[in-house]
Motif scaffolding. Sequence first.
Motif, PDB file in Angstrom:
ATOM      1  N   LYS A 194      -2.281  14.625  -6.494  1.00  0.00           N
ATOM      2  CA  LYS A 194      -2.577  15.141  -7.819  1.00  0.00           C
ATOM      3  C   LYS A 194      -1.311  15.645  -8.509  1.00  0.00           C
ATOM      4  CE  LYS A 194      -5.671  18.308 -10.256  1.00  0.00           C
ATOM      5  NZ  LYS A 194      -6.730  19.354 -10.110  1.00  0.00           N
ATOM      6  N   GLY A 195      -1.151  15.243  -9.766  1.00  0.00           N
ATOM      7  CA  GLY A 195      -0.039  15.738 -10.583  1.00  0.00           C
ATOM      8  C   GLY A 195       1.306  15.114 -10.314  1.00  0.00           C
ATOM      9  N   LEU A 196       1.337  13.985  -9.616  1.00  0.00           N
ATOM     10  CA  LEU A 196       2.634  13.340  -9.363  1.00  0.00           C
ATOM     11  C   LEU A 196       3.229  12.844 -10.678  1.00  0.00           C
ATOM     12  CD1 LEU A 196       2.013  11.199  -6.143  1.00  0.00           C
ATOM     13  CD2 LEU A 196       3.243  13.362  -6.347  1.00  0.00           C
ATOM     14  N   PRO A 197       4.532  13.035 -10.883  1.00  0.00           N
ATOM     15  CA  PRO A 197       5.164  12.522 -12.112  1.00  0.00           C
ATOM     16  C   PRO A 197       5.172  10.999 -12.130  1.00  0.00           C
ATOM     17  CG  PRO A 197       6.821  13.307 -10.583  1.00  0.00           C
ATOM     18  CD  PRO A 197       5.500  13.688  -9.994  1.00  0.00           C
ATOM     19  N   LYS A 198       5.229  10.435 -13.339  1.00  0.00           N
ATOM     20  CA  LYS A 198       5.232   8.988 -13.493  1.00  0.00           C
ATOM     21  C   LYS A 198       6.361   8.556 -14.411  1.00  0.00           C
ATOM     22  CE  LYS A 198       0.235   8.188 -12.965  1.00  0.00           C
ATOM     23  NZ  LYS A 198      -0.976   7.571 -13.587  1.00  0.00           N
ATOM     24  N   VAL A 199       6.755   7.317 -14.252  1.00  0.00           N
ATOM     25  CA  VAL A 199       7.728   6.705 -15.143  1.00  0.00           C
ATOM     26  C   VAL A 199       7.374   5.230 -15.253  1.00  0.00           C
ATOM     27  CG1 VAL A 199       9.366   6.216 -13.285  1.00  0.00           C
ATOM     28  CG2 VAL A 199      10.183   6.378 -15.636  1.00  0.00           C
ATOM     29  N   LYS A 200       7.497   4.666 -16.446  1.00  0.00           N
ATOM     30  CA  LYS A 200       7.176   3.253 -16.638  1.00  0.00           C
ATOM     31  C   LYS A 200       8.167   2.399 -15.858  1.00  0.00           C
ATOM     32  CE  LYS A 200       6.188  -0.187 -20.193  1.00  0.00           C
ATOM     33  NZ  LYS A 200       6.193  -0.499 -21.657  1.00  0.00           N
ATOM     34  N   THR A 201       7.629   1.451 -15.072  1.00  0.00           N
ATOM     35  CA  THR A 201       8.442   0.737 -14.087  1.00  0.00           C
ATOM     36  C   THR A 201       8.239  -0.765 -14.193  1.00  0.00           C
ATOM     37  OG1 THR A 201       8.184   2.602 -12.579  1.00  0.00           O
ATOM     38  CG2 THR A 201       8.978   0.557 -11.626  1.00  0.00           C
ATOM     39  N   ASP A 202       9.318  -1.514 -13.977  1.00  0.00           N
ATOM     40  CA  ASP A 202       9.277  -2.967 -13.822  1.00  0.00           C
ATOM     41  C   ASP A 202       9.696  -3.314 -12.399  1.00  0.00           C
ATOM     42  OD1 ASP A 202       8.336  -3.796 -16.224  1.00  0.00           O
ATOM     43  OD2 ASP A 202      10.294  -4.183 -17.127  1.00  0.00           O
ATOM     44  N   ILE A 258       0.810  -1.233   0.000  1.00  0.00           N
ATOM     45  CA  ILE A 258       0.000   0.000   0.000  1.00  0.00           C
ATOM     46  C   ILE A 258       0.837   1.273   0.000  1.00  0.00           C
ATOM     47  CG2 ILE A 258      -1.940  -1.128   1.151  1.00  0.00           C
ATOM     48  CD1 ILE A 258      -0.971   0.275   3.756  1.00  0.00           C
ATOM     49  N   ASP A 259       2.162   1.164  -0.150  1.00  0.00           N
ATOM     50  CA  ASP A 259       2.985   2.379  -0.155  1.00  0.00           C
ATOM     51  C   ASP A 259       2.809   3.101  -1.489  1.00  0.00           C
ATOM     52  OD1 ASP A 259       4.714   4.310   0.676  1.00  0.00           O
ATOM     53  OD2 ASP A 259       6.406   2.975   1.033  1.00  0.00           O
ATOM     54  N   LEU A 260       3.386   4.292  -1.578  1.00  0.00           N
ATOM     55  CA  LEU A 260       3.323   5.061  -2.818  1.00  0.00           C
ATOM     56  C   LEU A 260       3.899   4.230  -3.957  1.00  0.00           C
ATOM     57  CD1 LEU A 260       2.622   7.967  -3.882  1.00  0.00           C
ATOM     58  CD2 LEU A 260       5.068   8.460  -3.660  1.00  0.00           C
ATOM     59  N   PRO A 261       3.223   4.142  -5.102  1.00  0.00           N
ATOM     60  CA  PRO A 261       3.714   3.301  -6.206  1.00  0.00           C
ATOM     61  C   PRO A 261       5.130   3.699  -6.645  1.00  0.00           C
ATOM     62  CG  PRO A 261       1.440   3.947  -6.601  1.00  0.00           C
ATOM     63  CD  PRO A 261       1.901   4.722  -5.403  1.00  0.00           C
ATOM     64  N   ALA A 262       5.880   2.711  -7.060  1.00  0.00           N
ATOM     65  CA  ALA A 262       7.244   2.961  -7.527  1.00  0.00           C
ATOM     66  C   ALA A 262       7.252   3.829  -8.770  1.00  0.00           C
ATOM     67  CB  ALA A 262       7.943   1.634  -7.807  1.00  0.00           C
ATOM     68  N   THR A 263       6.170   3.811  -9.535  1.00  0.00           N
ATOM     69  CA  THR A 263       6.118   4.648 -10.736  1.00  0.00           C
ATOM     70  C   THR A 263       6.245   6.126 -10.388  1.00  0.00           C
ATOM     71  OG1 THR A 263       4.811   5.133 -12.722  1.00  0.00           O
ATOM     72  CG2 THR A 263       3.596   4.805 -10.674  1.00  0.00           C
ATOM     73  N   HIS A 264       5.769   6.507  -9.172  1.00  0.00           N
ATOM     74  CA  HIS A 264       5.937   7.895  -8.712  1.00  0.00           C
ATOM     75  C   HIS A 264       7.253   8.061  -7.961  1.00  0.00           C
ATOM     76  CE1 HIS A 264       1.868   8.543  -9.924  1.00  0.00           C
ATOM     77  NE2 HIS A 264       1.336   7.775  -8.979  1.00  0.00           N
ATOM     78  N   THR A 265       7.613   7.052  -7.161  1.00  0.00           N
ATOM     79  CA  THR A 265       8.843   7.147  -6.367  1.00  0.00           C
ATOM     80  C   THR A 265      10.057   7.354  -7.256  1.00  0.00           C
ATOM     81  OG1 THR A 265       7.885   5.699  -4.687  1.00  0.00           O
ATOM     82  CG2 THR A 265      10.277   5.976  -4.657  1.00  0.00           C
ATOM     83  N   LEU A 266      10.137   6.586  -8.359  1.00  0.00           N
ATOM     84  CA  LEU A 266      11.302   6.679  -9.243  1.00  0.00           C
ATOM     85  C   LEU A 266      11.286   7.938 -10.094  1.00  0.00           C
ATOM     86  CD1 LEU A 266      11.576   2.972 -10.445  1.00  0.00           C
ATOM     87  CD2 LEU A 266      12.864   4.116  -8.660  1.00  0.00           C
ATOM     88  N   ALA A 267      10.106   8.506 -10.296  1.00  0.00           N
ATOM     89  CA  ALA A 267      10.013   9.697 -11.142  1.00  0.00           C
ATOM     90  C   ALA A 267      10.298  10.971 -10.377  1.00  0.00           C
ATOM     91  CB  ALA A 267       8.619   9.778 -11.767  1.00  0.00           C
TER      92      ALA A 267
END
Length: 799
Positions: free
Chosen positions: A261-269, A111-120
């Motif tokens: 709202k508006g958090l950056p994203k990056v495609k993540t594996d 349930i933590d913040l998705p890695a797609t936002h963490t890495l971005a």
Amino acid sequence: MTGVESAVGHGTGAGARPVLLGVRHHGPGSARAVRAALEEVRPRAVLIEGPPEADALIPLAADEEMRPPVALLAHAVDEPGRSAFWPLAGFSPEWGALRWALDHEVPARFIDLPATHTLARGSQEDAKTPEGERPLDAETVAEEGDTGSAAVRIDPLRVLAETAGYDDPERWWEDVVEHRGAGEGDALAPFTALEEAMSALRETYGSGGHDRDLVREAYMRLQVRAAQREFDDAVVVVCGAWHVPALRRKTTVAADKALLKGLPKVKTDVTWVPWTHRRLSRSSGYGAGIDSPGWYGHLFSAPDRPVERWLTKVAGLLRAEDRIVSSAHVIEAVRLAETLAAMRGRPLPGLSETADAARAVLCEGSDVPLELVRDRLVVGDVLGEVPSSAPAVPLQRDLARLQRRLRLKPEALERELELDLRKENDAARSRLLHRLRLLGIAWGEPAASRGSTGTFRETWRLRWEPELSVRIAEAGVWGTTVLSAATAKAEADAVTAQGLADVTALAEHCLLAELPGALPTVMRTLADRAALDTDVGHLAQALPALVRSLRYGDVRGTDTGALAEVAAGLAERVFVGLPPACAALDADAAEEMRSHVEAVHQAVGLLGDAPATGHSRLRGRWRSVLRVLSGRYTVPGVIRGRAVRLLLDDGELAHDEAALLMGLVLSPGTPPADAAAWIEGFVGGGSGGGLLLVHDERLLGLVDAWLTGVPAEAFTDVLPLLRRTFSAYEPGVRRTLGELVRRGPGTGAGATAAGAGTPGFAAGLDLERADAVVPVVRLLLGLDDVDENMNNDLAGVTG
């Protein structure tokens, strides 16, 4: 109802919903308490702090091949170097919660913040250390001032420990958590106490220093609400204790969504990767770790009689290191540890007590063996395992296949690997390790061989680090197999190489890694760079690397015809350009050029063994160059002296000629500084010059006569150079030279008869005695196999 009060009760008792279990990551006491709480509450869903992209990987935690410590690795698809780890040990509360949920067929979710936002978010360097890695003891809290910057940062454990009167947070945590057995009274009581403590800290120091904490907690609150609606409030949340007050805090859904709202994203594996105990420790540089993962692992796996079991382990390690440790020592150490704990007011002996007892009893008061105990047991080199069914990039799968086929298992403990390239399996291992190095995957590092110095021997130091999983993901852009990726990387490096030396080093790597697909591109680039480079120093630096490549090609059976042609052409260009390049050099430049001359001389000697290079012609041309250098007075003395010495060693200059050239240089007309430089070039550099003077008293006599005749005003100028030259000799050589000088060099029979009368030498060669040792020499050099005739010869020699 949108308020969190509609879903979350106040307190952590069995009636509160959801049940929030605040933990210390990587804490065995927390892990046991979590399992006890789950057994008591029996939730319908378990929510865990971690990246939600890994939900699909949770079932792998029950795989028989999964062995913690492991970590969830998230990396950006288009930029694999931007990555984050979420490590889990066998004694981590999150791992225990995962296993409980799988064993009881209860849904588990991250349930933590998705890695797609963490890495971005933020820079790449920030992304490599996400909050998801941080256990409670490494999290920091900031009190924001008027500017919003972090004014005060605290370690929650340290504050609580100091409040309780402890100067060591680890000792406080052991006393209040680790030494509390599971199932003692209310299973939720420790979580209630810890939540109250964290609530007090957050009231005092603010709501968290980094806005990233606020965003993470907002996302977790949303996930908790969703799970409560789905599972009728029968939900347990396992998270860092610092976050519990924030999850309990009253807030609205709209307010939480506004933060996201508006958090950056990056495609993540995301995948599972092996981790190590050493990487869990702070001493390894992993800032979110614990001091003693090996000790905590022991506490978790041995809840009964932990002190006795631990000191037995210590005794076993010391015995393996040839130290005398008896069972009586172990008994006394246990008694001492218990006594120390009682004197210090601790409920049970902790790591400090067991360490003190081990030092006093098992280590006889020495810290040296105790440091070994800390390295091997307190920290440890346990390496986790991940099942083959875990998601992985194609390059990782190919590497795993090769590791199994070559029986080259990754290990956390550094080990030395000796390879005999004449054996197919060892040659294949060498190719794999060189290809990985070319890809930047430094699993193995070449080391100096302690045995044979032949080119068929290689020594490697192997050590697997978790970061190599990131390097593999990065290298995956070059190809789907190790061979194709290394080939593509070599071709790209050849195009972008900055200088000739870089290309020659790359050619050497291609031969070592056996990359026939990349060699044509590298060879073309090498030929082009060599044709355009006019710096003789660069050419002289490149030639030895090319010749080494030819030798490596020979031992691996690689076709190196094209490389031999380039090397021969490069040698010719060095021969033409070297004499002019050696003129009018200062002292530093002359010393550097002397090293180039020596390197080229060695390279030409090796190059002569390659038939395609026309070895006789190359050697003849090089001798001519050396003669030019030895007789051209515009060349610095250190280079002229070295050229004369190289010719003498190769038998191209008679002793009489060498003595004549030395006599000319040491004549009164030559400036003393130039003469001293010539002597350094001739007998310096650690190349056996001392032995030459010992066995040729004529040369020693010339040096002695010149030195005694140097004017006083010039002596102080030449003395440092001569001291540097002669101080490099072995002590025995210096002592012999001193005795010869005291006796008077050049006065014996060796000074009057060329080659005769030298101490220890006959007037001529004894060919019969020389022939007798030839078989032994050939055997030592590995030039041929031992057959029956050689055995007979050896018997005759040794008899």
